[in-house]
Design an enzyme around this catalytic site. Structure first.
Site, PDB file in Angstrom:
ATOM      1  N   GLY A  10       0.811  -1.209   0.000  1.00 26.82           N
ATOM      2  CA  GLY A  10       0.000   0.000   0.000  1.00 26.82           C
ATOM      3  C   GLY A  10       0.841   1.254   0.000  1.00 26.82           C
ATOM      4  O   GLY A  10       1.915   1.303   0.619  1.00 26.82           O
ATOM      5  N   SER A  11       0.349   2.292  -0.699  1.00 23.32           N
ATOM      6  CA  SER A  11       1.074   3.570  -0.771  1.00 23.32           C
ATOM      7  C   SER A  11       0.205   4.732  -0.298  1.00 23.32           C
ATOM      8  O   SER A  11       0.390   5.865  -0.734  1.00 23.32           O
ATOM      9  CB  SER A  11       1.544   3.830  -2.215  1.00 23.32           C
ATOM     10  OG  SER A  11       0.427   3.878  -3.102  1.00 23.32           O
ATOM     11  N   PHE A  13      -1.601   6.849   3.162  1.00 18.66           N
ATOM     12  CA  PHE A  13      -0.986   7.605   4.250  1.00 18.66           C
ATOM     13  C   PHE A  13      -0.055   6.720   5.080  1.00 18.66           C
ATOM     14  O   PHE A  13       1.075   7.093   5.382  1.00 18.66           O
ATOM     15  CB  PHE A  13      -2.059   8.206   5.159  1.00 18.66           C
ATOM     16  CG  PHE A  13      -2.761   9.393   4.570  1.00 18.66           C
ATOM     17  CD1 PHE A  13      -2.116  10.609   4.423  1.00 18.66           C
ATOM     18  CD2 PHE A  13      -4.085   9.301   4.162  1.00 18.66           C
ATOM     19  CE1 PHE A  13      -2.757  11.703   3.880  1.00 18.66           C
ATOM     20  CE2 PHE A  13      -4.735  10.385   3.620  1.00 18.66           C
ATOM     21  CZ  PHE A  13      -4.078  11.595   3.471  1.00 18.66           C
ATOM     22  N   VAL A  78      -1.585  -7.435  -4.972  1.00 13.59           N
ATOM     23  CA  VAL A  78      -1.242  -8.539  -4.072  1.00 13.59           C
ATOM     24  C   VAL A  78      -2.410  -9.521  -4.019  1.00 13.59           C
ATOM     25  O   VAL A  78      -3.541  -9.143  -3.734  1.00 13.59           O
ATOM     26  CB  VAL A  78      -0.913  -8.015  -2.660  1.00 13.59           C
ATOM     27  CG1 VAL A  78      -0.698  -9.177  -1.698  1.00 13.59           C
ATOM     28  CG2 VAL A  78       0.316  -7.111  -2.707  1.00 13.59           C
ATOM     29  N   GLU A 173     -19.582  17.238   2.466  1.00 10.44           N
ATOM     30  CA  GLU A 173     -18.754  18.053   1.582  1.00 10.44           C
ATOM     31  C   GLU A 173     -19.204  17.916   0.129  1.00 10.44           C
ATOM     32  O   GLU A 173     -19.268  18.899  -0.609  1.00 10.44           O
ATOM     33  CB  GLU A 173     -17.287  17.645   1.747  1.00 10.44           C
ATOM     34  CG  GLU A 173     -16.714  18.050   3.102  1.00 10.44           C
ATOM     35  CD  GLU A 173     -15.400  17.381   3.449  1.00 10.44           C
ATOM     36  OE1 GLU A 173     -14.706  17.883   4.358  1.00 10.44           O
ATOM     37  OE2 GLU A 173     -15.067  16.357   2.829  1.00 10.44           O
ATOM     38  N   ASP A 311      -6.163   1.961   7.817  1.00 10.88           N
ATOM     39  CA  ASP A 311      -7.572   1.568   7.756  1.00 10.88           C
ATOM     40  C   ASP A 311      -7.789   0.074   7.858  1.00 10.88           C
ATOM     41  O   ASP A 311      -8.917  -0.377   8.025  1.00 10.88           O
ATOM     42  CB  ASP A 311      -8.191   2.063   6.444  1.00 10.88           C
ATOM     43  CG  ASP A 311      -8.374   3.571   6.422  1.00 10.88           C
ATOM     44  OD1 ASP A 311      -8.223   4.191   7.486  1.00 10.88           O
ATOM     45  OD2 ASP A 311      -8.659   4.124   5.343  1.00 10.88           O
ATOM     46  N   GLN A 323      -5.145  10.532  10.313  1.00 12.11           N
ATOM     47  CA  GLN A 323      -4.301  10.572  11.500  1.00 12.11           C
ATOM     48  C   GLN A 323      -4.069   9.184  12.088  1.00 12.11           C
ATOM     49  O   GLN A 323      -2.986   8.889  12.596  1.00 12.11           O
ATOM     50  CB  GLN A 323      -4.915  11.500  12.554  1.00 12.11           C
ATOM     51  CG  GLN A 323      -4.496  12.942  12.423  1.00 12.11           C
ATOM     52  CD  GLN A 323      -2.984  13.108  12.516  1.00 12.11           C
ATOM     53  OE1 GLN A 323      -2.315  12.515  13.350  1.00 12.11           O
ATOM     54  NE2 GLN A 323      -2.442  13.928  11.625  1.00 12.11           N
TER      55      GLN A 323
END
Length: 463
Positions: A10-11, A13, A78, A173, A311, A323
Site C-alpha cells: 500500500g502507498s 498515508f 497482491v 462536503e 484503515d 491521523q
C-alpha cells in the site's frame, strides 16, 4: 549477513509514511501498491466537483521517494500472503511474481462498502479512488449537459436531481459542493435550463449530518446545508438503487422513491480483502468491516514480523482517518528501527492521539471539533484549509492546490471541468459491453433502455 527485507503493501498515508520514516534504515524496502500514486483521499470530492485536478492530490509515489535509495516500488496487485514462508504473491496484469520479506507492513487501506448490495456501485460510485472521482465528475457535469438538450420536463428534473448517500464528512462536503456548483459556478452558462434549480438530496440513517461531531455541530451543519438548499432525508435507509431512482425507507417503515440519474455513495467502508487473506493463513480475527484485530503493538498474534496499520487495523477508539494511519505508521516504524538496531523500542503499546475532526460545508463554511473545543464558520474553514494543505505530499502539489483554491474560492469558478468520453461511459456501459444490450446513455448511466435490452436491475447484478 543479508540485508533485512521489509515489504510494505500500500502507498496510502500509512504505507508512504512508513517508507519515509525508514529512510535511514539498513534495510531493503519494497513497496507493493495497486496504483503508481499516493492519494490524498480527503480531497477526492474536490476533484469530482471540478475544484482540483487529480494531479494536485495524487503525486507519483516514485517522485515522492526518488531520493530514498533503499526503497523499490512495484505496481502490483497482491493476491496472497504466504505467512509460513514469508512470501508475498502478486501480479501485474498477466505477470505473476513474488517478493520475500523479513518484516511485512500491511497498509492496503479500505474501499467502499455497500452493505451487501454491491450492485449499487454501478449506479452510485463511491469516493475512494481517482477513477471514482473522475467518473463522478463526468456524471455530475454530464447531467447538466444532457439536461440542456433534453425536451422532456420529467427527464430534465431527473437529470438535475442529485442524491448523496451518507452524511459523514465526505457526504456533507460532496452535497455542499454540488449545490454550490449548481447555484454559483454554472449560473448563467446554460440557455435552456436553470442550473440553480438543481436538487441535491442528502440521505443518512442518523438523525442529523455529521453525527460523530456532536449534537451542536451537527445542528450547525444542518442549518448551513439548509441555507444552501440541500434537502435532507435523515433517519432514512437506502433499500434500492436503479439507473434512474433511489428508494428510501424511514424508521417508521414509510418508503419514498426519488427519481435521480446521478447518485453518489459516501456511506460505509470495507477493509481490503487482504484482511481475509491474513485471517485464512493465521487465524487472526476480523471485525465486521473486515479490519484485522491486532495486538497492542499492531502485530498479528503469533506473527511479530507482520504489522497491520491504517484503515486495515481494528483498534478500539481509532477511527479510519488519515491521523490513525499516520500515527500507526510512525509507531510500527519506531519498533522496526529498534529491532534493526538490536535495542528495545521505547513504546510497545500503540496509543492514538485524537487530533480532532473537521469538514467543510461550503465556501468559507466548515466545522471543526478538537476535544471539547469546537469551531464553526470562517475560522473553522481557515483551519481546515491550513491543515489539509499541510498534509498534502510535495511542494508542487501544495502550490497547485493553493492556486486552484484561490481561483475557486475567490471567484466561484472551477478550473477542472474537463471530462472525456471514456469517463462518460461509466460502469453500467462497461457492463453492457459484455451483454450486447443497447440503450441511451446519459451522464454515464443508462436511463432509457431499448425494448430488447436487459433491465437496469439485471445489468446491476452482473457487477
Amino acid at each position: 549477513m543479508s540485508t533485512h527485507r521489509i515489504v510494505i503493501i500500500g502507498s496510502g498515508f500509512a504505507g508512504l509514511m512508513a517508507a519515509r520514516r525508514l529512510r535511514t534504515a539498513n534495510a531493503h524496502i519494497t513497496i507493493l501498491a495497486r496504483t503508481s500514486h499516493h492519494l490524498f483521499q480527503p480531497l477526492l470530492y474536490q476533484v469530482a466537483t471540478g475544484i482540483l485536478s487529480e494531479g494536485d492530490i495524487a503525486p507519483t509515489t516514485r517522485e515522492v521517494l526518488r531520493r530514498q535509495k533503499n526503497v523499490h516500488i512495484k505496481q502490483a496487485l497482491v493476491e496472497d500472503i504466504d505467512t509460513d514462508n514469508q512470501i508475498v504473491h502478486w501480479r501485474n496484469h498477466n505477470r505473476a511474481d513474488q517478493t520475500p520479506y523479513d518484516t511485512l507492513i500491511v497498509a492496503a487501506g479500505a474501499g467502499q462498502s455497500y452493505f451487501g448490495n454491491e450492485h449499487f456501485a454501478v449506479f452510485a460510485p463511491g469516493m475512494k479512488t481517482i477513477d471514482d472521482a473522475l467518473e463522478l465528475r463526468a456524471r455530475i457535469f454530464g447531467a447538466f449537459e444532457s439536461a440542456e438538450i433534453e425536451s422532456d420536463p420529467e427527464i430534465i428534473k431527473k437529470l438535475l436531481t442529485f442524491v448523496v448517500v451518507g452524511a459523514g464528512p465526505t457526504g456533507v462536503e460532496m452535497a455542499g459542493q454540488i449545490r454550490e456548483l449548481a447555484s454559483k459556478t454554472l449560473r448563467g452558462e446554460f440557455r435552456h435550463i436553470d442550473p440553480t434549480l438543481a436538487r441535491v438530496i442528502l440521505v443518512d440513517g442518523a438523525s442529523g449530518p455529521l453525527p460523530v461531531f456532536g449534537d451542536n455541530l451537527s445542528e450547525v451543519t444542518r442549518q448551513a446545508l439548509d441555507r444552501l438548499g440541500v434537502e435532507m432525508r435523515m433517519n432514512c435507509f437506502v433499500t434500492d438503487i436503479t439507473a434512474d431512482s433511489v428508494t428510501l425507507k424511514d424508521r417508521e417503515g414509510n418508503t419514498e422513491t426519488i427519481n435521480s440519474i446521478c447518485k453518489v455513495w459516501a456511506a460505509g467502508v470495507q477493509a481490503s480483502p487482504l484482511g481475509q487473506v491474513l485471517h485464512e493463513h493465521t487465524g487472526v480475527e476480523l471485525d465486521r468491516s473486515g479490519r484485522v484485530i491486532v495486538e497492542k503493538d499492531l502485530t498479528i498474534k503469533n506473527h511479530p514480523e507482520i504489522f497491520v496499520v491504517g484503515d486495515m487495523m481494528s483498534v478500539p477508539g481509532v477511527p479510519g482517518v488519515a491521523q490513525g494511519a499516520i500515527q500507526s505508521a510512525r509507531f510500527v516504524t519506531d519498533i522496526i528501527q529498534a529491532r534493526l538496531r538490536g535495542i528495545s523500542p521505547k513504546k510497545t503499546v500503540f496509543t492514538y492521539r485524537d487530533k480532532g475532526s473537521m469538514a467543510t460545508i461550503a465556501r468559507f463554511k466548515a466545522v471543526v471539533r478538537v476535544g471539547k473545543m469546537s469551531l464553526k464558520g470562517f475560522p473553522a474553514w481557515l483551519a481546515w484549509c491550513f491543515l489539509h494543505l499541510l498534509y498534502i505530499v510535495g511542494f508542487k502539489a501544495q502550490v497547485g492546490t493553493l492556486l486552484h483554491w484561490f481561483i475557486s474560492f475567490a471567484s466561484g469558478a472551477r478550473t477542472e471541468r474537463t471530462v472525456t468520453n471514456q469517463q462518460m461511459v461509466g460502469r453500467l456501459a462497461l457492463e453492457n459491453l459484455g451483454t450486447g444490450s443497447s440503450g441511451r446513455l446519459v451522464a454515464g448511466e443508462k436511463i432509457i433502455p431499448s425494448p430488447a435490452s436487459e433491465s437496469a436491475d439485471t445489468a446491476a447484478k452482473m457487477d
